[in-house]
Design a protein around this motif. Sequence first.
Motif, PDB file in Angstrom:
ATOM      1  N   ALA A 144      47.003  47.901  43.148  1.00 51.14           N
ATOM      2  CA  ALA A 144      45.621  48.378  43.170  1.00 51.14           C
ATOM      3  C   ALA A 144      44.676  47.365  42.540  1.00 51.14           C
ATOM      4  N   LEU A 145      45.122  46.741  41.454  1.00 49.76           N
ATOM      5  CA  LEU A 145      44.292  45.739  40.789  1.00 49.76           C
ATOM      6  C   LEU A 145      44.054  44.546  41.703  1.00 49.76           C
ATOM      7  N   GLY A 146      45.070  44.198  42.493  1.00 46.58           N
ATOM      8  CA  GLY A 146      44.893  43.107  43.442  1.00 46.58           C
ATOM      9  C   GLY A 146      43.850  43.411  44.489  1.00 46.58           C
ATOM     10  N   VAL A 147      43.860  44.656  44.997  1.00 47.50           N
ATOM     11  CA  VAL A 147      42.865  45.054  45.989  1.00 47.50           C
ATOM     12  C   VAL A 147      41.463  44.976  45.397  1.00 47.50           C
ATOM     13  N   VAL A 148      41.296  45.495  44.170  1.00 47.31           N
ATOM     14  CA  VAL A 148      39.986  45.463  43.518  1.00 47.31           C
ATOM     15  C   VAL A 148      39.543  44.033  43.260  1.00 47.31           C
ATOM     16  N   GLY A 149      40.459  43.207  42.759  1.00 51.76           N
ATOM     17  CA  GLY A 149      40.112  41.829  42.437  1.00 51.76           C
ATOM     18  C   GLY A 149      39.677  41.025  43.641  1.00 51.76           C
ATOM     19  N   VAL A 150      40.411  41.156  44.753  1.00 53.93           N
ATOM     20  CA  VAL A 150      40.053  40.394  45.938  1.00 53.93           C
ATOM     21  C   VAL A 150      38.771  40.930  46.558  1.00 53.93           C
ATOM     22  N   ALA A 151      38.542  42.242  46.450  1.00 54.58           N
ATOM     23  CA  ALA A 151      37.294  42.805  46.954  1.00 54.58           C
ATOM     24  C   ALA A 151      36.104  42.237  46.187  1.00 54.58           C
ATOM     25  N   VAL A 152      36.247  42.129  44.853  1.00 60.94           N
ATOM     26  CA  VAL A 152      35.182  41.538  44.046  1.00 60.94           C
ATOM     27  C   VAL A 152      35.007  40.068  44.397  1.00 60.94           C
ATOM     28  N   LEU A 153      36.155  39.372  44.520  1.00 56.87           N
ATOM     29  CA  LEU A 153      36.121  37.932  44.793  1.00 56.87           C
ATOM     30  C   LEU A 153      35.401  37.624  46.100  1.00 56.87           C
ATOM     31  N   SER A 154      35.623  38.443  47.110  1.00 56.06           N
ATOM     32  CA  SER A 154      35.088  38.144  48.444  1.00 56.06           C
ATOM     33  C   SER A 154      33.959  39.071  48.862  1.00 56.06           C
ATOM     34  N   GLY A 155      33.397  39.806  47.903  1.00 55.54           N
ATOM     35  CA  GLY A 155      32.343  40.761  48.245  1.00 55.54           C
ATOM     36  C   GLY A 155      31.169  40.128  48.969  1.00 55.54           C
ATOM     37  N   SER A 156      30.785  38.953  48.544  1.00 53.72           N
ATOM     38  CA  SER A 156      29.648  38.301  49.187  1.00 53.72           C
ATOM     39  C   SER A 156      29.956  37.951  50.642  1.00 53.72           C
ATOM     40  N   GLU A 157      31.220  37.603  50.923  1.00 53.60           N
ATOM     41  CA  GLU A 157      31.615  37.302  52.299  1.00 53.60           C
ATOM     42  C   GLU A 157      31.480  38.546  53.177  1.00 53.60           C
ATOM     43  N   ILE A 158      31.900  39.690  52.635  1.00 50.16           N
ATOM     44  CA  ILE A 158      31.819  40.928  53.407  1.00 50.16           C
ATOM     45  C   ILE A 158      30.366  41.271  53.702  1.00 50.16           C
ATOM     46  N   LEU A 159      29.501  41.090  52.700  1.00 50.01           N
ATOM     47  CA  LEU A 159      28.088  41.404  52.899  1.00 50.01           C
ATOM     48  C   LEU A 159      27.471  40.474  53.939  1.00 50.01           C
ATOM     49  N   ARG A 160      27.859  39.194  53.897  1.00 49.86           N
ATOM     50  CA  ARG A 160      27.310  38.246  54.859  1.00 49.86           C
ATOM     51  C   ARG A 160      27.778  38.532  56.281  1.00 49.86           C
ATOM     52  N   ALA A 161      28.956  39.147  56.390  1.00 46.36           N
ATOM     53  CA  ALA A 161      29.489  39.400  57.726  1.00 46.36           C
ATOM     54  C   ALA A 161      28.671  40.441  58.477  1.00 46.36           C
ATOM     55  N   GLY A 162      28.025  41.351  57.717  1.00 40.12           N
ATOM     56  CA  GLY A 162      27.276  42.407  58.378  1.00 40.12           C
ATOM     57  C   GLY A 162      28.206  43.393  59.051  1.00 40.12           C
ATOM     58  N   LEU A 163      27.648  44.400  59.703  1.00 43.83           N
ATOM     59  CA  LEU A 163      28.463  45.385  60.396  1.00 43.83           C
ATOM     60  C   LEU A 163      27.886  45.673  61.775  1.00 43.83           C
ATOM     61  N   ALA A 299      45.884  39.040  37.195  1.00 46.55           N
ATOM     62  CA  ALA A 299      46.366  40.098  36.305  1.00 46.55           C
ATOM     63  C   ALA A 299      47.259  41.076  37.067  1.00 46.55           C
ATOM     64  N   GLY A 300      46.858  41.405  38.284  1.00 48.64           N
ATOM     65  CA  GLY A 300      47.685  42.270  39.117  1.00 48.64           C
ATOM     66  C   GLY A 300      49.020  41.636  39.442  1.00 48.64           C
ATOM     67  N   GLN A 301      49.021  40.320  39.670  1.00 49.48           N
ATOM     68  CA  GLN A 301      50.265  39.607  39.936  1.00 49.48           C
ATOM     69  C   GLN A 301      51.216  39.711  38.754  1.00 49.48           C
ATOM     70  N   VAL A 302      50.689  39.569  37.553  1.00 47.88           N
ATOM     71  CA  VAL A 302      51.520  39.674  36.357  1.00 47.88           C
ATOM     72  C   VAL A 302      52.163  41.055  36.265  1.00 47.88           C
ATOM     73  N   LEU A 303      51.388  42.106  36.554  1.00 53.09           N
ATOM     74  CA  LEU A 303      51.929  43.465  36.504  1.00 53.09           C
ATOM     75  C   LEU A 303      53.065  43.647  37.514  1.00 53.09           C
ATOM     76  N   LEU A 304      52.873  43.121  38.729  1.00 51.31           N
ATOM     77  CA  LEU A 304      53.915  43.280  39.745  1.00 51.31           C
ATOM     78  C   LEU A 304      55.178  42.494  39.395  1.00 51.31           C
ATOM     79  N   ILE A 305      55.010  41.323  38.804  1.00 52.05           N
ATOM     80  CA  ILE A 305      56.174  40.528  38.409  1.00 52.05           C
ATOM     81  C   ILE A 305      56.941  41.221  37.283  1.00 52.05           C
ATOM     82  N   ARG A 306      56.203  41.841  36.368  1.00 57.73           N
ATOM     83  CA  ARG A 306      56.837  42.489  35.229  1.00 57.73           C
ATOM     84  C   ARG A 306      57.374  43.864  35.559  1.00 57.73           C
TER      85      ARG A 306
END
Length: 313
Positions: A144-163, A299-306
């Motif tokens: 779940a943390l990975g999904v949130v992190g990547v969404a934050v990371l690429s949020g501007s790309e999603i907005l630029r893509a439009g719908l 951080a999500g990667q660390v949780l999954l590895i552990r």
Amino acid sequence: MSAPTESLAPPPAGLSRATLWAIGGVGLCAVIWGTTWYAITLQFGTVAPLASIVWRFGLAAVLLFAGCLLSRRSLKLSLTQHLAAAGQGVFAFSISYSFTYAAEGRIPSAVVAVIFASLALLNLILFRVAARQKAAWLSWGGAALGVVGVAVLSGSEILRAGLDAASAAGVGFAFLAVVASAFGNYFAWRGQNAGSTVIPSTAWAMAYGAGLLALYGLATGVEWSVEPSFRYIGSLLYLSVIGSVIAFVVYFTIARTRGYALASYISALTPPIAMLVSILFEGAHFGWPALFGLALVLAGQVLLIRAPKISAA
């Protein structure tokens, strides 16, 4: 069918050699697949996307078959193993990549990468429902943390893509690709339970996937061609040899030894790599939100590895 029961005791302090190999494999696949998003865009042009997918996985299957023959590794599978490989090929290599190429033709590759970050979470859900596997809370939290992190990371790309209609279709195709990938992982796990080994089963899966698409292309009148340019041939070889043969063998090896949730988290690590490639080759710019998102992904990667390995319910 359920997975073998495994202990949910906390892992020992420190990282074992197997865990370090898994971390290295995850990093290798993330780098490879983080660059294949850009390589896929080099395939667009005069060649039909379906034909490009057939060339990619057909060549990868031939290379894997040749490797097995040269190393005297048996290519024989039982009927059950063949059925699992066929299911893996249909979903992971045929359906998933057909929708992936369709999505990348309509929306930016970074948006597709964001959507693929949900694969780890979808794997946990699918294996819980279909295989009655129970994952540790650390696995759920990391995915779940990975999904949130990547969404934050690429949020501007999603907005630029439009719908608009085209981009909305692209988002839908990308989600279908992720769902198909999750089912491909499930059939790969079925093959593992049936006793198939990684390389022969992956070779057959790629052959089945490419074969199905070839039959579909013949039935629908797809034009079979190859663009005689360095751009197309180079990207095809990279996608076939590096992005398919090497990356998928490493991926399914990690999945079998460390679980499909950890292996599929590669899809959450690829967007930062893909964005770095975009910065280097496409002149893209990302600010502090991207760095914050990357921190969440790691951080999500660390949780999954552990996290302890999954078990039967």
